[in-house]
Structure formats: C-alpha cells, structure tokens
Design a protein around this motif. Sequence first.
Motif, short mmCIF file in Angstrom:
data_model
loop_
_atom_site.label_atom_id
_atom_site.label_comp_id
_atom_site.label_asym_id
_atom_site.label_seq_id
_atom_site.Cartn_x
_atom_site.Cartn_y
_atom_site.Cartn_z
N LYS A 4 0.86 -1.19 0.00
CA LYS A 4 0.00 0.00 0.00
C LYS A 4 0.89 1.23 0.00
CE LYS A 4 -3.96 -2.10 0.37
NZ LYS A 4 -5.01 -2.01 -0.60
N ASP A 5 0.34 2.33 -0.46
CA ASP A 5 1.07 3.59 -0.53
C ASP A 5 0.95 4.32 0.80
OD1 ASP A 5 1.15 6.67 -1.25
OD2 ASP A 5 2.25 5.58 -2.81
N ARG A 6 2.08 4.72 1.39
CA ARG A 6 2.08 5.38 2.70
C ARG A 6 1.34 6.72 2.66
NH1 ARG A 6 2.40 4.22 7.63
NH2 ARG A 6 4.31 3.06 7.43
N VAL A 7 1.58 7.51 1.62
CA VAL A 7 0.96 8.84 1.54
C VAL A 7 -0.56 8.70 1.45
CG1 VAL A 7 0.82 10.97 0.21
CG2 VAL A 7 3.03 9.83 0.51
N VAL A 8 -1.03 7.78 0.63
CA VAL A 8 -2.48 7.57 0.50
C VAL A 8 -3.06 7.13 1.83
CG1 VAL A 8 -4.27 6.19 -0.63
CG2 VAL A 8 -2.33 7.04 -1.96
N LEU A 9 -2.38 6.24 2.52
CA LEU A 9 -2.85 5.77 3.82
C LEU A 9 -2.88 6.91 4.84
CD1 LEU A 9 -3.81 3.47 5.61
CD2 LEU A 9 -1.43 2.86 6.00
N GLN A 10 -1.84 7.74 4.84
CA GLN A 10 -1.81 8.87 5.77
C GLN A 10 -2.95 9.85 5.48
OE1 GLN A 10 2.25 10.07 5.02
NE2 GLN A 10 2.82 9.59 7.14
N LEU A 11 -3.15 10.17 4.22
CA LEU A 11 -4.20 11.12 3.87
C LEU A 11 -5.59 10.54 4.13
CD1 LEU A 11 -2.72 12.73 0.63
CD2 LEU A 11 -2.81 13.69 2.95
N CYS A 12 -5.76 9.26 3.86
CA CYS A 12 -7.04 8.61 4.18
C CYS A 12 -7.30 8.65 5.68
CB CYS A 12 -7.05 7.16 3.70
SG CYS A 12 -7.24 6.94 1.94
N SER A 13 -6.28 8.40 6.45
CA SER A 13 -6.42 8.39 7.90
C SER A 13 -6.66 9.80 8.44
CB SER A 13 -5.18 7.79 8.54
OG SER A 13 -5.35 7.64 9.92
N PHE A 14 -5.92 10.78 7.92
CA PHE A 14 -6.02 12.14 8.42
C PHE A 14 -7.31 12.83 7.98
CE2 PHE A 14 -4.82 16.67 8.64
CZ PHE A 14 -4.36 16.73 9.94
N LEU A 15 -7.66 12.68 6.71
CA LEU A 15 -8.83 13.39 6.18
C LEU A 15 -10.12 12.59 6.29
CD1 LEU A 15 -7.17 14.88 2.97
CD2 LEU A 15 -7.56 16.01 5.17
N GLY A 16 -10.04 11.26 6.20
CA GLY A 16 -11.25 10.46 6.21
C GLY A 16 -11.31 9.43 7.29
N GLY A 17 -10.45 9.56 8.29
CA GLY A 17 -10.41 8.58 9.36
C GLY A 17 -11.70 8.49 10.15
N ILE A 18 -12.38 9.59 10.30
CA ILE A 18 -13.62 9.59 11.07
C ILE A 18 -14.71 8.80 10.35
CG2 ILE A 18 -14.69 11.69 10.18
CD1 ILE A 18 -15.07 12.39 13.25
N LEU A 19 -14.55 8.62 9.04
CA LEU A 19 -15.51 7.83 8.25
C LEU A 19 -15.00 6.42 7.97
CD1 LEU A 19 -16.55 10.60 5.71
CD2 LEU A 19 -17.75 9.89 7.78
N GLY A 20 -13.82 6.08 8.47
CA GLY A 20 -13.27 4.74 8.29
C GLY A 20 -12.63 4.50 6.94
N ILE A 21 -12.37 5.57 6.19
CA ILE A 21 -11.81 5.43 4.85
C ILE A 21 -10.45 4.74 4.89
CG2 ILE A 21 -10.97 6.73 2.85
CD1 ILE A 21 -13.25 8.72 3.40
N ASP A 22 -9.65 5.03 5.92
CA ASP A 22 -8.34 4.39 6.04
C ASP A 22 -8.47 2.88 6.21
OD1 ASP A 22 -9.53 4.83 8.52
OD2 ASP A 22 -7.65 5.20 9.56
#
Length: 146
Positions: A4-22
Amino acid sequence: MTTKDRVVLQLCSFLGGILGIDRFYLEQWGWGVLKLLTLGGFGIWATVDSLIQIVEGIMKNTSTVMSKEFTISDNSVQGGYICGIVLLVLCVLGFLIFIIPSSTNKKKISEFWNLIFVTRFREHLKKNTSEPIHISLLWRLILTSL
C-alpha cells in the motif's frame, strides 16, 4: 503480501479517518464499517489512527501497526516522511490556533488585541496626520500587531 502507498494511507487516515476510509483502504471492511458507524470511535479512534500514521511516516516504517497483512511500498516511504512532517505541523498549528484560544478567556484575548491595535493606530496618527486612513493602512496595522 500486497503493498500500500504510505501517503495515500496517511491522507485517508487524516482526512477520512472519522468515516473509516483508512480501514476501507486497508481492506478491513468490518473495522471500516464500525469506524464509520461510530464516527471514528467518537473521534478518539480516528485521532489515534491519524497520529499512528504520522509517527510511522516520520519514522519511515515499511509496515503499519494498523495491519500486518500489508507492507508499505518502498517508493512511498520518502513521500510518507514528508507527508508525516506536514501533517504533524498542521496538527500543531491547529492546536495552537483553535484549541488553546478556545480554552482561554476570549474576553482577555480580545482586550489584549484591542489594546495593541488601538495603541498602534494612535502612534500612526501621531506620526502621519496627513495620510488618509484607508483599508490598506488598517490591514498593515493589524498585521504588524500580530
């Protein structure tokens, strides 16, 4: 093992973590749905996951605590490091700008800035009585007061 891509995972977690996107990105469907339904564990779970991703990015880990089934691609480790630093700076700035002022007495802060602004405005009028007062002057006074 898939990567998996680290940057995508970080952005998913930071921006969409509250929705479970990460978690959906990591193909953890059950955890993703649970995180979505609880709005990131009322924000706590999402915050912890975001902080974990920031720290792992800064430490340049090639794995993630969130899942042992995936590794982080080597190409995204440096990008994850940079993204981790940027996200950390954003977190600190957000804390300083929003959390600390809201927890202190707003009236005192307002009085403090008014005192600084009025003092600078009076000093300017004493020095430059012929210069007309306009918006750019007001902005200059405000910015120099900060």
